[in-house]
Design a protein around this motif. Sequence first.
Motif, mmCIF file in Angstrom:
data_model
loop_
_atom_site.group_PDB
_atom_site.id
_atom_site.type_symbol
_atom_site.label_atom_id
_atom_site.label_comp_id
_atom_site.label_asym_id
_atom_site.label_seq_id
_atom_site.Cartn_x
_atom_site.Cartn_y
_atom_site.Cartn_z
ATOM 1 N N LEU A 4 -40.298 -100.369 -6.959
ATOM 2 C CA LEU A 4 -39.690 -99.143 -6.473
ATOM 3 C C LEU A 4 -38.183 -99.282 -6.393
ATOM 4 O O LEU A 4 -37.668 -100.294 -5.943
ATOM 5 N N GLY A 8 -37.657 -94.079 -6.037
ATOM 6 C CA GLY A 8 -39.053 -93.935 -6.419
ATOM 7 C C GLY A 8 -39.500 -94.926 -7.467
ATOM 8 O O GLY A 8 -38.911 -95.979 -7.643
ATOM 9 N N ALA A 113 -42.858 -88.939 -7.328
ATOM 10 C CA ALA A 113 -42.573 -90.311 -6.901
ATOM 11 C C ALA A 113 -41.648 -91.065 -7.856
ATOM 12 O O ALA A 113 -41.230 -92.178 -7.553
#
Length: 122
Positions: A4, A8, A113
């Motif tokens: 990450l 995201g 995400a």
Amino acid sequence: MKALTRRGLTPRMHGVVDYAACAAMLVLPGRLGLSPTARLASQAFAVSYLGVAALTDYPYSLKRALPFPWHGRLELMTVPVLALTPTLLSLGERRDQRYFQGLTLMVLGAYLATDWRADPNT
């Protein structure tokens, strides 16, 4: 390897999600006992997603031809199509409808995400 970024999923991790989703779209409909129409629709989505993944500028692609942000735009455009699939194909079985609802949420979740401005090599 950091999965990450501060924004995201990295392109590398998004690629892993893409290929895993394609495999799931090919295997799950049969395992879940979906209707033949739902299975065929899921397979068609899997093949189309696989084509986009194979051509996206990120790790694990076969040819890095499609810019990563364009991949995101294409992915976002499929969300309403996935959501409308049960209606468009007259899928009356609750199991089929729930499958495509889940698939819609999964694709939208992956889109939201992901850091679409990240370096495609990360």
